[in-house]
Motif scaffolding. Structure first.
Motif, PDB file in Angstrom:
ATOM      1  N   LYS A   1      31.954 -55.977 -26.625  1.00  0.00           N
ATOM      2  CA  LYS A   1      31.501 -57.351 -26.404  1.00  0.00           C
ATOM      3  C   LYS A   1      32.578 -58.228 -25.782  1.00  0.00           C
ATOM      4  O   LYS A   1      32.318 -59.387 -25.446  1.00  0.00           O
ATOM      5  CB  LYS A   1      31.047 -57.970 -27.725  1.00  0.00           C
TER       6      LYS A   1
ATOM      7  N   GLU B   1      31.937 -47.203 -35.356  1.00  0.00           N
ATOM      8  CA  GLU B   1      31.093 -47.666 -34.257  1.00  0.00           C
ATOM      9  C   GLU B   1      31.057 -49.183 -34.132  1.00  0.00           C
ATOM     10  O   GLU B   1      31.045 -49.723 -33.022  1.00  0.00           O
ATOM     11  CB  GLU B   1      29.669 -47.122 -34.446  1.00  0.00           C
TER      12      GLU B   1
ATOM     13  N   ARG C   1      33.969 -50.393 -32.138  1.00  0.00           N
ATOM     14  CA  ARG C   1      33.804 -50.132 -30.711  1.00  0.00           C
ATOM     15  C   ARG C   1      32.811 -51.104 -30.089  1.00  0.00           C
ATOM     16  O   ARG C   1      32.971 -51.549 -28.938  1.00  0.00           O
ATOM     17  CB  ARG C   1      33.354 -48.684 -30.497  1.00  0.00           C
ATOM     18  N   THR C   2      31.784 -51.466 -30.858  1.00  0.00           N
ATOM     19  CA  THR C   2      30.808 -52.437 -30.354  1.00  0.00           C
ATOM     20  C   THR C   2      31.457 -53.801 -30.166  1.00  0.00           C
ATOM     21  O   THR C   2      31.201 -54.493 -29.156  1.00  0.00           O
ATOM     22  CB  THR C   2      29.629 -52.556 -31.335  1.00  0.00           C
TER      23      THR C   2
END
Length: 323
Positions: A229, A221, A224-225
């Motif tokens: 951004k 995760e 993916r974050t």
């Protein structure tokens, strides 16, 4: 400080294992036929029983195995590796003469395998299910499945005999009298083929581990974050993926340090390198028990030292293990 204490605790826990391994090897070697005196007499072309008994008394072989083991452990606690009857000098002196070649071979092969495996693993993971991934995975499988001695022999035939680009063996040019930087270049030139031969199998392992680790981290995760951004793919890999993906690679270094020392026996024999691997083989053939046990002791210390450094690196990459 907490990282250092953790590494020191693991270092202290490995010392009893070292003595158990040495004691087990000592007892195991007693089951083999013959002893050091038999090897000496064979080299001299024969000898009478009285002389052989005197030699056994001189080298402390006339007592029980338990007494011999106790004497050896006591000498080892005093950092005395004993005397080599075959080479006619202290075991520590014999090992120190051969240690540089093995250390250079092991360090260069480990560095090449780690760097090459990491680079190829990252490339394969970023090009997953495309032709670069297929090519790299296929080459890794070939390298892993091929015996190291075959790589060495083919390297000698192609690059030394047919093309004449590289030397066929030895540690340096005998009788050249090189010094300083010129000698360092000569040694590096002679170690190129042995390093490549020893490193290819380990490189195949590292690239497969790195590829799998990269693919696993890329799907987490926080990655993916980072992508959400707006970070570039290269920055995501360098700052977020690579550090976490390196953890299994660093662990593997400690696990494979002993395996690499074992593999050096074959490589040093193929390329006639004066290292610990070849010395271990000669000690087994000549029944030089003190030298063989000394080699095992020094090799175990090297593996312990590598794992000590790995613990420090692992704690640096993942601070959670010291909490």
């Amino acid at each position: 400080m907490r990282v250092l204490l953790l590494a020191l605790r693991r270092l202290a826990a490995s010392l009893p294992t070292l003595f158990v391994v040495l004691a087990g090897l000592f007892l195991l070697l007693q089951l083999a036929p013959g002893d050091t005196v038999d090897a000496l007499v064979a080299q001299m072309g024969g000898g009478d029983p009285v002389m052989m008994e005197e030699l056994r008394r001189y080298y402390g072989l006339d007592v029980s195995v338990a007494v011999q083991l106790g004497r050896y452990i006591w000498r080892l606690l005093q950092l005395d590796l004993g005397f080599s009857a075959i080479y006619g000098k202290p075991v520590s002196a014999v090992i120190l003469e051969r240690l540089p070649a093995t250390l250079l071979l092991m360090m260069s092969a480990l560095s090449f395998a780690f760097a090459g495996g990491m680079a190829l693993g990252v490339l394969a993971a970023r090009k997953v299910n495309r032709w670069p991934d297929t090519l790299i995975s296929t080459l890794g499988l070939i390298f892993y499945a091929t015996p190291s001695f075959w790589f060495g022999l083919m390297g000698i035939v192609i690059f030394a005999v047919n093309l004449g680009w590289l030397p066929a063996g030895s540690f340096e040019e005998i009788g050249a009298g090189y010094t300083g930087f010129r000698r360092a270049l000569d040694i590096a030139w002679h170690l190129f083929l042995p390093t490549l031969t020893l490193a290819l199998i380990f490189l195949a392992t590292y690239l497969r581990i790195m590829r799998a680790s990269m693919l696993e981290v890329l799907n987490l995760e926080f990655v993916r974050t980072a992508r959400a951004k707006g970070l570039s793919p290269g920055r995501v890999v360098r700052r977020h993926v690579l550090r976490n993906a390196l953890l299994p690679m660093v662990t593997l270094i400690g696990l494979q340090a002993g395996t690499m020392l074992g593999g050096s026996i074959v490589v040093e024999s193929v390329f006639a390198l004066p290292g610990l691997g070849r010395l271990a083989y000669e000690s087994v053939v000549q029944r030089d028990l003190n030298t063989l046990l000394g080699i095992v002791f020094v090799s175990a210390l090297l593996v312990i030292a590598v794992n000590f450094i790995v613990d420090l690196l692992y704690a640096r990459l993942d601070p959670r293990i010291v909490t």
